[in-house]
Motif scaffolding. Structure first.
Motif, PDB file in Angstrom:
ATOM      1  N   SER A 163      20.480 -71.266 -44.046  1.00 28.63           N
ATOM      2  CA  SER A 163      20.273 -70.545 -45.291  1.00 28.63           C
ATOM      3  C   SER A 163      18.825 -70.119 -45.451  1.00 28.63           C
ATOM      4  O   SER A 163      18.522 -69.089 -46.031  1.00 28.63           O
ATOM      5  CB  SER A 163      20.692 -71.427 -46.479  1.00 28.63           C
ATOM      6  OG  SER A 163      22.059 -71.746 -46.400  1.00 28.63           O
ATOM      7  N   THR A 170      23.904 -64.387 -56.265  1.00 29.76           N
ATOM      8  CA  THR A 170      22.711 -64.540 -55.431  1.00 29.76           C
ATOM      9  C   THR A 170      21.964 -63.218 -55.301  1.00 29.76           C
ATOM     10  O   THR A 170      20.730 -63.168 -55.384  1.00 29.76           O
ATOM     11  CB  THR A 170      23.098 -65.064 -54.038  1.00 29.76           C
ATOM     12  OG1 THR A 170      23.750 -66.330 -54.176  1.00 29.76           O
ATOM     13  CG2 THR A 170      21.877 -65.232 -53.160  1.00 29.76           C
ATOM     14  N   ASN A 171      22.712 -62.141 -55.090  1.00 32.05           N
ATOM     15  CA  ASN A 171      22.075 -60.822 -54.990  1.00 32.05           C
ATOM     16  C   ASN A 171      21.367 -60.449 -56.286  1.00 32.05           C
ATOM     17  O   ASN A 171      20.294 -59.840 -56.269  1.00 32.05           O
ATOM     18  CB  ASN A 171      23.116 -59.759 -54.635  1.00 32.05           C
ATOM     19  CG  ASN A 171      23.596 -59.877 -53.200  1.00 32.05           C
ATOM     20  OD1 ASN A 171      22.883 -60.413 -52.356  1.00 32.05           O
ATOM     21  ND2 ASN A 171      24.793 -59.399 -52.929  1.00 32.05           N
ATOM     22  N   LYS A 204      21.945 -69.612 -53.194  1.00 33.36           N
ATOM     23  CA  LYS A 204      23.401 -69.486 -53.263  1.00 33.36           C
ATOM     24  C   LYS A 204      24.063 -70.780 -53.716  1.00 33.36           C
ATOM     25  O   LYS A 204      25.126 -70.754 -54.349  1.00 33.36           O
ATOM     26  CB  LYS A 204      23.960 -69.052 -51.913  1.00 33.36           C
ATOM     27  CG  LYS A 204      25.454 -68.738 -51.948  1.00 33.36           C
ATOM     28  CD  LYS A 204      26.002 -68.363 -50.588  1.00 33.36           C
ATOM     29  CE  LYS A 204      25.431 -67.060 -50.093  1.00 33.36           C
ATOM     30  NZ  LYS A 204      26.060 -66.631 -48.828  1.00 33.36           N
ATOM     31  N   ALA A 227      29.619 -66.069 -55.724  1.00 32.85           N
ATOM     32  CA  ALA A 227      28.292 -66.637 -55.479  1.00 32.85           C
ATOM     33  C   ALA A 227      27.382 -65.635 -54.783  1.00 32.85           C
ATOM     34  O   ALA A 227      26.174 -65.586 -55.045  1.00 32.85           O
ATOM     35  CB  ALA A 227      28.417 -67.913 -54.652  1.00 32.85           C
ATOM     36  N   ASN A 228      27.953 -64.824 -53.891  1.00 32.82           N
ATOM     37  CA  ASN A 228      27.143 -63.805 -53.207  1.00 32.82           C
ATOM     38  C   ASN A 228      26.591 -62.785 -54.194  1.00 32.82           C
ATOM     39  O   ASN A 228      25.430 -62.380 -54.108  1.00 32.82           O
ATOM     40  CB  ASN A 228      27.973 -63.096 -52.138  1.00 32.82           C
ATOM     41  CG  ASN A 228      28.193 -63.948 -50.907  1.00 32.82           C
ATOM     42  OD1 ASN A 228      27.406 -64.854 -50.623  1.00 32.82           O
ATOM     43  ND2 ASN A 228      29.257 -63.687 -50.174  1.00 32.82           N
ATOM     44  N   ALA A 248      24.070 -70.633 -57.284  1.00 34.68           N
ATOM     45  CA  ALA A 248      24.839 -69.474 -57.748  1.00 34.68           C
ATOM     46  C   ALA A 248      26.292 -69.812 -58.037  1.00 34.68           C
ATOM     47  O   ALA A 248      26.955 -69.112 -58.809  1.00 34.68           O
ATOM     48  CB  ALA A 248      24.763 -68.347 -56.718  1.00 34.68           C
ATOM     49  N   TYR A 249      26.804 -70.884 -57.457  1.00 32.52           N
ATOM     50  CA  TYR A 249      28.200 -71.246 -57.687  1.00 32.52           C
ATOM     51  C   TYR A 249      28.469 -71.652 -59.138  1.00 32.52           C
ATOM     52  O   TYR A 249      29.620 -71.829 -59.522  1.00 32.52           O
ATOM     53  CB  TYR A 249      28.622 -72.388 -56.752  1.00 32.52           C
ATOM     54  CG  TYR A 249      28.989 -71.922 -55.369  1.00 32.52           C
ATOM     55  CD1 TYR A 249      30.273 -71.492 -55.072  1.00 32.52           C
ATOM     56  CD2 TYR A 249      28.045 -71.902 -54.349  1.00 32.52           C
ATOM     57  CE1 TYR A 249      30.622 -71.059 -53.802  1.00 32.52           C
ATOM     58  CE2 TYR A 249      28.369 -71.468 -53.067  1.00 32.52           C
ATOM     59  CZ  TYR A 249      29.655 -71.050 -52.802  1.00 32.52           C
ATOM     60  OH  TYR A 249      29.992 -70.615 -51.542  1.00 32.52           O
ATOM     61  N   GLN A 309      16.446 -66.581 -46.716  1.00 30.88           N
ATOM     62  CA  GLN A 309      15.748 -66.741 -47.988  1.00 30.88           C
ATOM     63  C   GLN A 309      14.311 -67.162 -47.722  1.00 30.88           C
ATOM     64  O   GLN A 309      14.052 -68.064 -46.928  1.00 30.88           O
ATOM     65  CB  GLN A 309      16.464 -67.808 -48.825  1.00 30.88           C
ATOM     66  CG  GLN A 309      15.798 -68.102 -50.160  1.00 30.88           C
ATOM     67  CD  GLN A 309      16.535 -69.231 -50.860  1.00 30.88           C
ATOM     68  OE1 GLN A 309      17.695 -69.468 -50.604  1.00 30.88           O
ATOM     69  NE2 GLN A 309      15.840 -69.940 -51.715  1.00 30.88           N
ATOM     70  N   SER A 367      27.364 -76.784 -52.770  1.00 30.36           N
ATOM     71  CA  SER A 367      27.447 -75.990 -53.990  1.00 30.36           C
ATOM     72  C   SER A 367      27.134 -76.920 -55.149  1.00 30.36           C
ATOM     73  O   SER A 367      26.827 -78.103 -54.944  1.00 30.36           O
ATOM     74  CB  SER A 367      28.833 -75.365 -54.145  1.00 30.36           C
ATOM     75  OG  SER A 367      29.795 -76.355 -54.462  1.00 30.36           O
TER      76      SER A 367
END
Length: 660
Positions: free
Chosen positions: A627, A390-391, A549, A386-387, A552-553, A631, A575
């Motif tokens: 979070s 996200t990136n 994020k 997920a990281n 993103a999962y 962001q 998530s």
């Protein structure tokens, strides 16, 4: 024919069952049950397993074999077993005296020099063990596409993956060599109620217990059933691939077979002379009996184009283009034919090749040879995955799953130069090793650079496909045009969802008629712990207020279906999960007691209920607020009023605070 064995183990940190099921157990089996003479077997363990000792002992064994040859005996078989730590190109052998690890190519070069004409059976049980098969292929391609040895390599995991601590492979072949695995035809299994055979595991019972009908056990072939037959190598490896998936569902067993080894698979899986192969019965379509209920949580009745799936190959199916491949292979559905079946593009992580198979939907006697499932082999390290996603989104980029693996390209590096690279399968991505090389926007693809092996995501617009001596941009025109509409990280994330056929906040099949008061009575399947965990549904939260994020999962799941946002009660995180991974929680006695107390004392229970819900509210509120610090969203995105079941109060309060 003469049998030789080389047992190499650096396993002193895993003593449990080592002498029965591990490297030492295999050596004992070969000597005491397979009648391999002491002159024909070498054992090196732990501290003494240095590179120099291994090479010296290996040379001595092969020299003894060659001294006996006298131009005969070229059908000799050498069994090689390694258990311990490993890297993609080497075994983590003893560093005593500051010696380096032994490379896979060190072993292969010795074989090519001194074991000409022989058959090598490698059982490699270590992290990144698939790299051994890749080393064999490297030797093949650098030797004018020819090898002196016939290779069969059975490896516990793909090159990019880590192995577990169970002795699954060792136990499987010990039992096969002892004659404790028996094959039966499918009719025998169905009609005679033959007990399934299970391998044990040092961790005890497997965590996936849904609909498990029988307990783990090992059945001896001494069951006096005349219709039993000794399994072939093909049948044992096919059985092993199921056992690996059952015991450790996040890892995929790999298999590599040299071009001259087609007939090897159909020979009885014996080693030595304890079993007379001339009197063994065989059945090409037989199977070692096992209960397959562990697959039930991963089966799906319906699939969609772009679904990531695993297809099981048994080597004797009627599937078009199946070749002689064995085990579970990752793939992607590329088309669905009305009432006839699927076309699936599969990928071999060892040879880096992909091919297409057609799988019939019609039930038949051969249907068990290919089983189409959703993902029993879960994404490892979901948070790390997920990281990375996200990136990518923060760079206004997303993973383009439509570009197949194995495509030779030139990819741009951050120094402004183009270098040779190959697109890789999503199943090869080692998320903790991902390098984001350059600024990206729109679709991107994972590649591995040939020069140094670095794995990176690169923009498809910066990839050049070499065709007819011309450089062609890898991305198509529509993909590049769609990238122009991406202005925020959430835009990129939603584009990723749309590309993969995923629908956020889908109202089918679970939520069309569900009372909103039941939002906190659900469970979701946790792919990390392989268990069902309590969650609260948050399906009315506006995606714009969620951290990127959370969305993103979705990359942890290869399914094209509806997804829901959930709040995990176990660790106060959020998530999204596929709706097929959600189910209603069974009511417990405590729930009934709470309901009864609420009826008897409405005012006090109401206060307690508010207090309990407040705890959940503020956990979710704190998660989103923290979070938010990482962001930045536009103010108008935060001004949207939301309503999220039991979490509405906390989220509305958060919105007012962040907007102010």
């Amino acid at each position: 024919m003469t049998y030789y064995a080389f047992i190499l183990g650096v396993c002193e940190e895993w003593p449990e069952q080592r002498c029965d099921l591990g490297d030492i157990g295999i050596a004992k089996c070969l000597k005491h049950h397979c009648n391999i003479s002491n002159d024909n077997i070498v054992e090196i363990y732990d501290e003494e397993a240095t590179k120099s000792n291994i090479i010296q002992a290996f040379k001595s064994l092969l020299d003894r074999r060659n001294d006996k040859l006298q131009n005969e005996g070229k059908d000799d078989i050498l069994l090689f077993y390694y258990g311990g730590h490993g890297k993609i190109d080497s075994f983590c052998t003893s560093r005593k005296g500051n010696e380096p690890w032994i490379k896979h190519l060190d072993i292969i070069n010795l074989l090519e020099e001194k074991f000409k004409g022989g058959t090598f059976v490698g059982i490699i049980d270590t992290c990144h063990s698939g790299g051994f098969g890749q080393a064999v292929l490297h030797k093949y391609h650098t030797s004018n596409n020819t090898l002196n040895v016939n290779y069969a390599c059975i490896m516990s995991v793909p090159p990019s993956d880590e192995a577990g601590m169970e002795w699954t492979m060792g136990e499987c072949f010990i039992k096969a060599f002892k004659g404790e695995l028996s094959c039966y035809s499918s009719n025998d299994i169905n009609n005679d109620d033959i007990t399934p055979i299970y391998l044990s595991t040092k961790k005890g019972k497997h965590p996936i217990k849904t609909k498990r009908a029988v307990t783990d056990m090992v059945l001896s072939s001494n069951d006096n059933k005349s219709n039993a037959c000794h399994p072939s190598w093909k049948q044992v490896i096919e059985y092993l691939s199921d056992e690996m998936a059952r015991i450790k569902p996040d890892r995929l067993t790999t298999f590599f077979l040299g071009e001259r080894m087609k007939q090897f698979l159909d020979q009885p899986c014996i080693f030595g002379d304890n079993i007379d192969s001339s009197v063994l019965s065989s059945c090409a379509t037989a199977s070692i009996p096992r209960n397959e209920s562990w697959k039930d949580p991963f089966r799906r009745e319906h699939h969609a184009v772009n679904d990531s799936v695993y297809v099981k190959m048994t080597g004797h199916s009627n599937v078009v283009n199946a070749e002689n491949r064995l085990g579970w292979f990752p793939g992607q559905i590329i088309s669905i034919h009305d009432n006839s079946g699927y076309s699936v593009e599969l990928y071999d992580v060892i040879s880096k090749t992909n091919w297409t198979v057609k799988i019939s939907l019609e039930p038949s006697s051969s249907s068990r040879s290919t089983i189409l499932c959703s993902l029993p082999f879960k994404v490892r390290n979901p948070l790390t995955c997920a990281n990375v996603i996200t990136n990518l989104a923060n760079k206004l980029a997303y993973y383009d799953i439509t570009i197949p693996p194995g495509v030779k390209i030139k990819a741009l590096w951050k120094d402004g130069e183009y270098y040779k690279a190959t697109t890789i399968s999503r199943h090869e991505v080692s998320w903790q090793d991902v390098h984001l090389s350059i600024d990206m926007k729109g679709p991107c693809v994972p590649v591995r650079y040939e020069e140094d092996g670095i794995m990176s995501f690169v923009s498809t617009s910066s990839c050049r496909l070499m065709k007819d001596e011309k450089e062609i941009i890898l991305a198509d025109k529509s993909a590049l045009e769609s990238a122009q509409n991406i202005t925020t990280a959430m835009d990129a994330m939603m584009a990723s969802l749309a590309l993969q056929g995923k629908k956020l906040h889908g109202d089918e099949p679970l939520f069309g008629s569900v009372d909103e008061d039941l939002a906190n009575s659900w469970e979701a399947y946790d792919i990390e712990s392989a268990s069902w965990e309590s969650v609260q549904l948050m399906n009315k939260v506006d995606p714009s207020v969620l951290p990127v994020k959370v969305i993103a999962y979705h990359m942890c799941y290869g399914r094209a279906e509806s997804f829901s946002v959930v709040y995990w009660e176990s660790d106060s995180t959020m998530s999204i999960v596929p709706n097929s991974c959600l189910r209603q929680r069974a009511k417990t006695d405590d729930d009934e007691d709470d309901s009864s107390n609420e009826d008897n004392s409405s005012s006090s229970s109401s206060d307690e209920g508010e207090e309990n819900h407040s705890s959940d509210f503020y956990k979710a509120r704190e998660y989103i607020l923290n979070s938010r610090k990482e962001q930045v969203n536009q103010p108008e995105q935060l001004s949207n009023r939301i309503s999220s079941l039991h979490l509405a109060q906390a989220l509305e309060s958060l919105l007012s605070e962040t907007t102010d």
